[in-house]
Design a protein around this motif. Structure first.
Motif, short mmCIF file in Angstrom:
data_model
loop_
_atom_site.label_atom_id
_atom_site.label_comp_id
_atom_site.label_asym_id
_atom_site.label_seq_id
_atom_site.Cartn_x
_atom_site.Cartn_y
_atom_site.Cartn_z
N SER A 2 0.83 -1.19 0.00
CA SER A 2 0.00 0.00 0.00
C SER A 2 0.87 1.25 0.00
N GLU A 3 0.37 2.30 -0.63
CA GLU A 3 1.09 3.56 -0.70
C GLU A 3 1.12 4.21 0.68
N GLU A 4 2.31 4.71 1.08
CA GLU A 4 2.45 5.35 2.38
C GLU A 4 1.69 6.67 2.39
N ARG A 5 0.93 6.90 3.45
CA ARG A 5 0.12 8.11 3.55
C ARG A 5 0.96 9.25 4.12
N ASP A 6 0.76 10.44 3.58
CA ASP A 6 1.46 11.63 4.05
C ASP A 6 0.57 12.34 5.06
N LEU A 7 0.65 11.87 6.32
CA LEU A 7 -0.22 12.40 7.36
C LEU A 7 0.31 13.73 7.89
N LEU A 8 -0.56 14.71 7.97
CA LEU A 8 -0.21 15.97 8.62
C LEU A 8 -0.60 15.92 10.08
N LEU A 9 -1.82 15.45 10.37
CA LEU A 9 -2.29 15.35 11.76
C LEU A 9 -2.83 13.96 12.01
N SER A 10 -2.35 13.34 13.08
CA SER A 10 -2.85 12.04 13.50
C SER A 10 -3.26 12.14 14.97
N VAL A 11 -4.54 11.91 15.21
CA VAL A 11 -5.10 11.99 16.56
C VAL A 11 -5.64 10.61 16.91
N LYS A 12 -5.23 10.09 18.04
CA LYS A 12 -5.61 8.73 18.43
C LYS A 12 -6.21 8.69 19.83
N GLY A 13 -7.37 8.04 19.94
CA GLY A 13 -7.95 7.71 21.23
C GLY A 13 -8.26 8.88 22.13
N VAL A 14 -8.86 9.92 21.57
CA VAL A 14 -9.17 11.10 22.38
C VAL A 14 -10.45 10.89 23.18
N ASN A 15 -10.36 11.14 24.47
CA ASN A 15 -11.51 11.08 25.36
C ASN A 15 -11.62 12.39 26.13
N LYS A 16 -12.85 12.85 26.34
CA LYS A 16 -13.08 14.05 27.11
C LYS A 16 -14.41 13.93 27.83
N ARG A 17 -14.35 14.10 29.15
CA ARG A 17 -15.55 14.01 29.98
C ARG A 17 -15.76 15.33 30.71
N PHE A 18 -17.03 15.76 30.77
CA PHE A 18 -17.41 16.89 31.59
C PHE A 18 -18.36 16.38 32.68
N GLY A 19 -17.83 16.16 33.87
CA GLY A 19 -18.66 15.60 34.94
C GLY A 19 -19.18 14.23 34.53
N GLY A 20 -20.50 14.08 34.47
CA GLY A 20 -21.10 12.80 34.09
C GLY A 20 -21.31 12.63 32.60
N LEU A 21 -20.92 13.64 31.81
CA LEU A 21 -21.11 13.59 30.36
C LEU A 21 -19.83 13.19 29.66
N GLN A 22 -19.88 12.08 28.92
CA GLN A 22 -18.75 11.66 28.10
C GLN A 22 -18.89 12.36 26.75
N ALA A 23 -18.19 13.49 26.59
CA ALA A 23 -18.34 14.31 25.39
C ALA A 23 -17.63 13.72 24.18
N LEU A 24 -16.49 13.06 24.41
CA LEU A 24 -15.75 12.39 23.33
C LEU A 24 -15.32 11.02 23.81
N SER A 25 -15.56 10.00 22.97
CA SER A 25 -15.24 8.63 23.35
C SER A 25 -14.34 7.99 22.31
N ASP A 26 -13.05 7.95 22.60
CA ASP A 26 -12.07 7.22 21.78
C ASP A 26 -12.11 7.69 20.32
N ILE A 27 -11.96 8.99 20.10
CA ILE A 27 -12.00 9.56 18.74
C ILE A 27 -10.61 9.51 18.13
N SER A 28 -10.52 9.00 16.91
CA SER A 28 -9.25 8.94 16.18
C SER A 28 -9.46 9.48 14.77
N VAL A 29 -8.55 10.38 14.36
CA VAL A 29 -8.66 11.01 13.05
C VAL A 29 -7.28 11.12 12.43
N ASP A 30 -7.14 10.74 11.17
CA ASP A 30 -5.91 10.92 10.40
C ASP A 30 -6.20 11.85 9.23
N ILE A 31 -5.50 12.97 9.18
CA ILE A 31 -5.71 13.95 8.11
C ILE A 31 -4.44 14.03 7.28
#
Length: 259
Positions: A2-31
Protein backbone atom coordinates in the motif's frame (compact mmCIF):
# COMPACT_ATOMS: atom_id res chain seq x y z
CA UNK A 1 2.29 -2.86 -1.01
CA UNK A 2 0.00 0.00 0.00
CA UNK A 3 1.09 3.56 -0.70
CA UNK A 4 2.45 5.35 2.38
CA UNK A 5 0.12 8.11 3.55
CA UNK A 6 1.46 11.63 4.05
CA UNK A 7 -0.22 12.40 7.36
CA UNK A 8 -0.21 15.97 8.62
CA UNK A 9 -2.29 15.35 11.76
CA UNK A 10 -2.85 12.04 13.50
CA UNK A 11 -5.10 11.99 16.56
CA UNK A 12 -5.61 8.73 18.43
CA UNK A 13 -7.95 7.71 21.23
CA UNK A 14 -9.17 11.10 22.38
CA UNK A 15 -11.51 11.08 25.36
CA UNK A 16 -13.08 14.05 27.11
CA UNK A 17 -15.55 14.01 29.98
CA UNK A 18 -17.41 16.89 31.59
CA UNK A 19 -18.66 15.60 34.94
CA UNK A 20 -21.10 12.80 34.09
CA UNK A 21 -21.11 13.59 30.36
CA UNK A 22 -18.75 11.66 28.10
CA UNK A 23 -18.34 14.31 25.39
CA UNK A 24 -15.75 12.39 23.33
CA UNK A 25 -15.24 8.63 23.35
CA UNK A 26 -12.07 7.22 21.78
CA UNK A 27 -12.00 9.56 18.74
CA UNK A 28 -9.25 8.94 16.18
CA UNK A 29 -8.66 11.01 13.05
CA UNK A 30 -5.91 10.92 10.40
CA UNK A 31 -5.71 13.95 8.11
CA UNK A 32 -3.43 13.80 5.10
CA UNK A 33 -1.48 16.79 3.91
CA UNK A 34 -3.40 18.79 1.32
CA UNK A 35 -6.83 17.38 2.24
CA UNK A 36 -10.04 19.12 3.13
CA UNK A 37 -11.27 16.93 5.98
CA UNK A 38 -14.87 17.27 7.17
CA UNK A 39 -16.23 16.69 10.66
CA UNK A 40 -20.01 16.48 10.81
CA UNK A 41 -22.74 15.29 13.14
CA UNK A 42 -26.04 16.37 14.70
CA UNK A 43 -26.17 19.08 17.37
CA UNK A 44 -24.42 17.90 20.54
CA UNK A 45 -22.37 15.30 18.68
CA UNK A 46 -19.04 16.57 20.08
CA UNK A 47 -17.67 18.36 17.02
CA UNK A 48 -16.79 21.63 18.69
CA UNK A 49 -15.47 19.78 21.76
CA UNK A 50 -13.06 17.92 19.48
CA UNK A 51 -12.02 21.22 17.87
CA UNK A 52 -11.48 22.75 21.29
CA UNK A 53 -9.30 19.81 22.33
CA UNK A 54 -6.96 19.94 19.34
CA UNK A 55 -6.68 23.74 19.51
CA UNK A 56 -5.83 23.92 23.21
CA UNK A 57 -9.07 25.28 24.69
CA UNK A 58 -9.91 21.97 26.41
CA UNK A 59 -7.48 19.51 27.95
CA UNK A 60 -8.27 15.93 26.87
CA UNK A 61 -8.54 13.17 29.45
CA UNK A 62 -6.50 10.92 27.16
CA UNK A 63 -5.24 10.69 23.60
CA UNK A 64 -2.14 11.13 21.48
CA UNK A 65 -1.42 13.87 18.95
CA UNK A 66 1.13 13.96 16.14
CA UNK A 67 1.45 17.04 13.91
CA UNK A 68 3.71 16.95 10.87
CA UNK A 69 5.52 13.91 12.21
CA UNK A 70 6.16 15.37 15.67
CA UNK A 71 4.26 14.51 18.87
CA UNK A 72 2.68 17.58 20.42
CA UNK A 73 0.48 18.39 23.37
CA UNK A 74 -2.41 20.77 22.63
CA UNK A 75 -2.29 22.18 26.13
CA UNK A 76 -2.03 25.92 25.50
CA UNK A 77 -3.62 27.98 22.74
CA UNK A 78 -0.51 29.98 21.86
CA UNK A 79 1.62 26.83 21.64
CA UNK A 80 -0.92 25.25 19.28
CA UNK A 81 -0.71 28.32 17.04
CA UNK A 82 3.08 28.20 17.14
CA UNK A 83 2.98 24.50 16.24
CA UNK A 84 0.97 25.33 13.11
CA UNK A 85 -2.76 25.00 13.84
CA UNK A 86 -4.97 28.05 13.31
CA UNK A 87 -8.71 28.12 13.86
CA UNK A 88 -11.82 30.19 13.48
CA UNK A 89 -14.86 30.03 15.75
CA UNK A 90 -18.53 29.28 15.25
CA UNK A 91 -19.31 32.76 16.57
CA UNK A 92 -17.33 35.49 14.83
CA UNK A 93 -14.51 36.78 17.05
CA UNK A 94 -12.98 39.86 15.47
CA UNK A 95 -11.56 42.99 17.04
CA UNK A 96 -14.53 45.07 15.98
CA UNK A 97 -13.04 48.52 16.62
CA UNK A 98 -9.86 47.76 14.71
CA UNK A 99 -9.62 47.93 10.94
CA UNK A 100 -9.93 44.80 8.86
CA UNK A 101 -6.24 45.06 7.97
CA UNK A 102 -5.24 45.43 11.62
CA UNK A 103 -7.16 42.25 12.44
CA UNK A 104 -5.07 40.33 9.93
CA UNK A 105 -1.88 41.92 11.25
CA UNK A 106 -2.71 40.61 14.73
CA UNK A 107 -2.64 37.08 13.34
CA UNK A 108 0.64 37.73 11.56
CA UNK A 109 2.35 38.78 14.78
CA UNK A 110 2.36 35.12 15.89
CA UNK A 111 5.34 34.70 13.53
CA UNK A 112 7.09 37.91 14.65
CA UNK A 113 10.65 37.49 15.92
CA UNK A 114 11.53 40.95 17.24
CA UNK A 115 11.46 41.04 21.02
CA UNK A 116 10.53 43.61 23.64
CA UNK A 117 13.69 45.69 23.16
CA UNK A 118 13.06 45.96 19.43
CA UNK A 119 9.46 46.98 20.00
CA UNK A 120 10.39 49.67 22.57
CA UNK A 121 13.35 51.18 20.72
CA UNK A 122 12.05 50.64 17.18
CA UNK A 123 15.22 49.00 15.94
CA UNK A 124 15.88 48.55 12.24
CA UNK A 125 15.00 44.86 12.42
CA UNK A 126 11.73 45.72 14.18
CA UNK A 127 10.82 48.27 11.51
CA UNK A 128 11.60 45.83 8.71
CA UNK A 129 9.53 43.14 10.37
CA UNK A 130 6.57 45.50 10.79
CA UNK A 131 6.82 46.43 7.12
CA UNK A 132 6.81 42.74 6.18
CA UNK A 133 3.79 42.08 8.43
CA UNK A 134 1.91 44.96 6.81
CA UNK A 135 2.76 43.79 3.29
CA UNK A 136 1.78 40.18 3.98
CA UNK A 137 -1.47 41.25 5.63
CA UNK A 138 -2.40 43.31 2.57
CA UNK A 139 -1.64 40.29 0.37
CA UNK A 140 -3.99 38.15 2.44
CA UNK A 141 -6.76 40.75 2.30
CA UNK A 142 -6.52 40.60 -1.47
CA UNK A 143 -6.32 36.80 -1.40
CA UNK A 144 -9.70 36.50 0.34
CA UNK A 145 -11.26 39.22 -1.79
CA UNK A 146 -11.34 42.00 0.80
CA UNK A 147 -8.60 44.37 -0.36
CA UNK A 148 -11.07 47.23 -0.79
CA UNK A 149 -11.98 47.00 2.92
CA UNK A 150 -8.50 47.26 4.45
CA UNK A 151 -9.24 50.55 6.24
CA UNK A 152 -12.80 49.74 7.26
CA UNK A 153 -13.54 48.88 10.86
CA UNK A 154 -14.17 45.14 11.12
CA UNK A 155 -17.65 45.64 12.57
CA UNK A 156 -18.80 47.51 9.44
CA UNK A 157 -18.17 44.57 7.12
CA UNK A 158 -21.02 42.34 6.02
CA UNK A 159 -21.51 39.03 7.79
CA UNK A 160 -20.02 37.01 4.95
CA UNK A 161 -17.03 39.35 4.66
CA UNK A 162 -16.40 39.08 8.41
CA UNK A 163 -16.19 35.32 7.97
CA UNK A 164 -13.63 35.83 5.18
CA UNK A 165 -11.70 38.23 7.38
CA UNK A 166 -11.45 35.58 10.10
CA UNK A 167 -10.04 33.16 7.55
CA UNK A 168 -7.49 35.78 6.43
CA UNK A 169 -6.43 36.34 10.04
CA UNK A 170 -6.01 32.58 10.55
CA UNK A 171 -3.99 32.30 7.33
CA UNK A 172 -1.74 35.10 8.57
CA UNK A 173 -0.27 32.68 11.13
CA UNK A 174 1.08 30.51 8.27
CA UNK A 175 -0.74 27.43 9.56
CA UNK A 176 -0.01 23.87 8.58
CA UNK A 177 -3.64 23.06 9.46
CA UNK A 178 -6.50 25.53 9.05
CA UNK A 179 -9.34 24.51 11.38
CA UNK A 180 -12.67 26.15 10.52
CA UNK A 181 -15.64 25.89 12.90
CA UNK A 182 -18.84 26.29 10.84
CA UNK A 183 -17.54 28.99 8.47
CA UNK A 184 -20.76 28.88 6.40
CA UNK A 185 -23.08 29.41 9.39
CA UNK A 186 -25.54 32.21 8.65
CA UNK A 187 -24.48 32.59 5.02
CA UNK A 188 -26.87 32.78 2.10
CA UNK A 189 -26.50 30.51 -0.93
CA UNK A 190 -24.34 32.99 -2.86
CA UNK A 191 -21.99 33.51 0.08
CA UNK A 192 -21.69 29.75 0.57
CA UNK A 193 -20.73 29.24 -3.06
CA UNK A 194 -18.10 31.97 -2.76
CA UNK A 195 -16.80 30.37 0.45
CA UNK A 196 -16.58 26.98 -1.21
CA UNK A 197 -14.47 28.47 -4.01
CA UNK A 198 -12.19 30.17 -1.48
CA UNK A 199 -11.64 27.00 0.55
CA UNK A 200 -10.87 24.99 -2.56
CA UNK A 201 -8.43 27.70 -3.64
CA UNK A 202 -6.73 27.61 -0.23
CA UNK A 203 -6.39 23.83 -0.45
CA UNK A 204 -5.09 23.99 -4.03
CA UNK A 205 -2.40 26.37 -2.77
CA UNK A 206 -1.11 23.68 -0.42
CA UNK A 207 -2.97 24.22 2.84
CA UNK A 208 -4.73 21.45 4.76
CA UNK A 209 -8.20 22.20 6.13
CA UNK A 210 -10.24 20.64 8.93
CA UNK A 211 -13.85 21.71 8.57
CA UNK A 212 -16.80 21.52 10.96
CA UNK A 213 -19.99 22.34 9.12
CA UNK A 214 -23.74 21.76 9.53
CA UNK A 215 -24.33 22.18 5.79
CA UNK A 216 -23.91 18.53 4.82
CA UNK A 217 -24.30 19.32 1.12
CA UNK A 218 -21.35 21.73 1.31
CA UNK A 219 -19.22 19.17 3.18
CA UNK A 220 -20.00 16.31 0.82
CA UNK A 221 -19.25 18.43 -2.23
CA UNK A 222 -16.01 19.87 -0.88
CA UNK A 223 -14.27 17.42 1.46
CA UNK A 224 -11.90 14.60 0.54
CA UNK A 225 -12.78 12.56 3.63
CA UNK A 226 -15.40 12.88 6.34
CA UNK A 227 -15.76 11.74 9.95
CA UNK A 228 -19.21 11.62 11.56
CA UNK A 229 -19.72 12.01 15.31
CA UNK A 230 -22.88 11.24 17.25
CA UNK A 231 -23.18 11.61 21.03
CA UNK A 232 -19.40 11.86 21.25
CA UNK A 233 -18.77 8.64 19.35
CA UNK A 234 -17.27 8.18 15.90
CA UNK A 235 -19.91 6.37 13.87
CA UNK A 236 -18.43 6.67 10.36
CA UNK A 237 -15.27 7.73 8.52
CA UNK A 238 -14.38 7.63 4.86
CA UNK A 239 -15.05 9.07 1.44
CA UNK A 240 -18.07 11.39 1.23
CA UNK A 241 -20.00 8.97 -1.01
CA UNK A 242 -19.50 6.12 1.45
CA UNK A 243 -20.43 8.23 4.47
CA UNK A 244 -23.54 9.58 2.74
CA UNK A 245 -24.93 6.08 2.29
CA UNK A 246 -23.91 4.78 5.72
CA UNK A 247 -26.94 3.48 7.63
CA UNK A 248 -25.71 4.74 11.01
CA UNK A 249 -25.21 8.23 9.57
CA UNK A 250 -28.67 8.28 8.03
CA UNK A 251 -30.23 7.24 11.33
CA UNK A 252 -28.23 9.83 13.28
CA UNK A 253 -29.49 12.65 11.08
CA UNK A 254 -32.97 11.44 10.19
CA UNK A 255 -33.89 8.91 12.84
CA UNK A 256 -34.26 5.15 12.57
CA UNK A 257 -36.55 3.90 9.84
CA UNK A 258 -35.44 6.24 7.03
CA UNK A 259 -34.01 4.67 3.91
Amino acid sequence: MSEERDLLLSVKGVNKRFGGLQALSDISVDIERGQIYGLIGPNGAGKTTFFNVITGLYTPDSGSFVLDGQPFSPSEVHKVAEAGIARTFQNIRLFNNMTALENVMVGRHVRAKAGLIGAVFKTASQRHEEEAILARSRELMEYVGLSQFCDYQARTLSYGDQRRLEIARALATDPKLLALDEPAAGMNATEKMSLRELLRHICDDGKTILLIEHDVKLVMGLCDRVTVLDYGKQIAEGLPADVRSNKAVIEAYLGAGHA
